[in-house]
Design an enzyme around this catalytic site. Structure first.
Site, PDB file in Angstrom:
ATOM      1  N   CYS A   1       0.843  -1.196   0.000  1.00 31.80           N
ATOM      2  CA  CYS A   1       0.000   0.000   0.000  1.00 31.80           C
ATOM      3  C   CYS A   1       0.886   1.257   0.000  1.00 31.80           C
ATOM      4  O   CYS A   1       1.779   1.391  -0.827  1.00 31.80           O
ATOM      5  CB  CYS A   1      -0.954  -0.048   1.193  1.00 31.80           C
ATOM      6  SG  CYS A   1      -2.167   1.294   1.262  1.00 31.80           S
ATOM      7  N   LEU A   2       0.661   2.166   0.930  1.00 37.66           N
ATOM      8  CA  LEU A   2       1.460   3.387   1.014  1.00 37.66           C
ATOM      9  C   LEU A   2       2.938   3.065   1.256  1.00 37.66           C
ATOM     10  O   LEU A   2       3.825   3.781   0.791  1.00 37.66           O
ATOM     11  CB  LEU A   2       0.906   4.271   2.126  1.00 37.66           C
ATOM     12  CG  LEU A   2       1.597   5.592   2.435  1.00 37.66           C
ATOM     13  CD1 LEU A   2       1.762   6.426   1.181  1.00 37.66           C
ATOM     14  CD2 LEU A   2       0.810   6.354   3.485  1.00 37.66           C
TER      15      LEU A   2
END
Length: 562
Positions: free
Chosen positions: A294-295
């Protein structure tokens, strides 16, 4: 100060942004007489279809006149196919379809404002869905008759318990069964580095020898790392260790008001780069398989481009799990991101120093309100049935905060301006470029991802300067990544694009790539093994002589911060 005060009531959503979208839609609709005529025609046709269907249904014909959307399972039960509930839900679906026509396809409305208005209309319609009311929900009526109303007694108790937990900021019922270090995040290991932003966990070997190159995992700091180390049977970390990999995991600090000035550069240097330095001391003379989720994957891509610019060859491979590098098609999450919304969010974070977990959770719940809000209200409070909490659900409730400066930089530089993909993201006052990355990539996207849509993740193929093995797996942003071997119903597509091969558009890639049953975990572990240089004795835990002495046992301290 006004925005900060309003933010507590609106969960961080800007009223001004909503008003701008509504005004854009209203003014253009007012100037579209042709659209009025088409909507009137559609309304008459739908009324005719509904009248015809109601007459057929009264005579026992159950053939529907409109099918729900593929992801809409609200009316799938047998009770909804019987009169009069079939008529009720078919009328609702026809009305829902008409409102979609009202809010879309109006010339001149900006795409973003159209998406916002359509989204708000769906939310308002979901509020008045027949599923949510006792008199129009056959399942609730049947349970009430069979149980003599005890379902409402249990539901009232659940409502009181949930209200008390919300007021006292306690975790949801059942979360005590999934405490990190006891039931989840139990893969053995030690913290070998701790700084003000993260702990680095090194996991103990589970095989007599290991692959020479270690694996560093960078999770997102919007979540606790142990989504990748849940229960032993569905722990990605445990799976990798069992396959003979030396695994390191970053566990991020849960920021508070004192951390308001931590920025993206701090997460790069105190996070990824500090971890790479530690791995270089603990497993010397070996390159590193780096993976980001993800991030964390976006940050890892920035780090890989930065290292490539410096001719730093510490990375052996790069794995991105549900991680975007291009943010022009960032899915429904982009509904909450524009200049007005970011100005509002920044004022909220300026006041408190961070973005609260409830403000982030509110936005994510709205994206899947049927599954995360209304179905829960019906099951818990009307049917009186508590869905047992799973390890993944308990993890999802264990959210983290986002520091003011970092979150502002992330949203403006990546989401709003798309600096990374377009070559404007700067580290040390010089741009880092994704095309500079030359190590092989393993990129995973999930079919039903509402946070990082798979076609957005797929865009790495447009700029990659290396071989890319792309995987598209079933499931969503979380459940598609937690896809352990033996998980029923899991499937994935996998294909390798050698650097220099012609580009395939996403839909063409799907058509050309057959689906395989099973978990992508095994394919990734095999890919890592092939990319490794051989087996060797396991390294020691930490490197005390070089400042990386073993500290607390895994899962460490930061994961327990509230």
């Amino acid at each position: 100060m006004l925005h900060a005060a309003l933010g507590r009531m609106t969960y961080g959503i800007s009223p001004a942004a909503l008003a701008l979208a509504w005004t854009d839609w209203t003014l253009h609709l007012a100037q579209s007489p042709g659209k009025w005529a088409r909507l009137s025609e559609k309304a008459l046709r739908k009324a005719g279809r509904f009248g015809e269907y109601a007459a057929r249904a009264a005579g026992g014909d159950t053939q529907p006149c409109i099918a729900p959307l593929p992801q809409d399972r609200r009316f799938s039960g047998d009770a909804w196919q019987r009169w009069p509930f079939n008529v009720i839900h078919q009328g609702f679906l026809l009305n829902q379809q008409w409102w979609h026509n009202v809010t879309t396809g109006i010339g001149g409305v900006s795409p973003h404002h159209e998406q916002v208005v359509s989204f708000v209309a769906r939310q308002l319609l979901d509020v008045v869905s027949p599923v949510n009311f006792v008199a129009t929900n056959p399942d609730v009526l049947q349970a009430t008759v069979e149980q003599g109303g005890m379902n409402f007694v249990r539901g009232a108790a659940h409502l009181a318990d949930d209200g008390w937990r919300m007021l006292t900021e306690r975790p949801p019922a059942g979360a005590d069964n999934f405490i990190p270090g006891r039931q989840v995040a139990v893969t053995p290991g030690r913290v070998v580095l701790r700084n003000r932003l993260m702990e680095l966990i090194q996991y103990a070997p589970a095989t007599p020898d290991v692959h020479a190159e270690p694996v560093l995992i960078v999770p997102a700091w919007i979540m606790k790392y142990y989504i990748l180390d849940l229960s032993p049977q569905n722990s990605l970390v445990n799976h990798l260790v069992g396959r003979g990999h030396t695994v390191f995991m970053i566990s991020w600090h849960n920021p508070g008001e004192d951390d308001r000035d931590l920025g993206m550069d701090d997460y790069l240097r105190l996070g990824v780069l500090a971890a790479l330095d530690a791995l270089g001391a603990i497993v010397p003379d070996q390159r590193i398989h780096a993976a980001g989720y993800c991030l964390g994957g976006t940050l890892l891509a920035i780090a890989a481009a930065y290292l490539a610019r410096r001719r730093d060859e510490r990375l052996r491979s790069l794995t991105l799990l549900a991680a975007q590098t291009d943010f022009t098609e960032a899915g429904e999450l982009s509904l909450f991101i524009d200049d007005s919304e970011l100005d509002y969010l920044e004022d909220i974070m300026w006041h408190q120093g961070y973005l609260q977990t409830r403000q982030m959770a509110g936005a994510f719940q709205l994206l899947r309100s049927n599954d995360l809000v209304w179905s829960r209200i019906v099951n818990d409070y009307l049917l009186g049935q508590r869905q047992p909490l799973t390890d993944l659900m308990a993890w999802n409730a264990d959210a983290t905060r986002m520091p003011y400066r970092m979150h502002s930089e992330y949203l403006r530089r990546l989401f709003l301006k798309n600096d990374l993909f377009e070559g404007r993201y700067r580290v040390d006052d010089r741009p880092v470029v994704l095309a500079d990355i030359r190590v092989p990539m393993f990129v995973v996207a999930t079919e039903a991802d509402h946070v990082a849509p798979w076609k957005s993740v797929y865009k790495i193929n447009l700029v990659a300067g290396a071989d890319v093995t792309f995987v598209l797996t079933s499931g969503g942003h979380n459940a598609g990544i937690v896809s352990e071997p033996g998980h029923r119903g899991r499937r994935f597509r996998i294909a390798r694009r050698t650097n220099g091969d012609p580009y395939l558009a996403p839909d063409d890639w799907v058509a050309a790539t057959p689906a395989c049953d099973g978990s992508w975990w095994q394919a990734w572990a095999d890919w890592l093994a092939v990319a490794s240089s051989g087996r060797t004795a396991p390294p020691s835990l930490g490197a005390p002589g070089q400042g990386y002495a073993p500290l607390d046992a895994a899962p460490g301290r930061y994961v327990l911060e509230r």
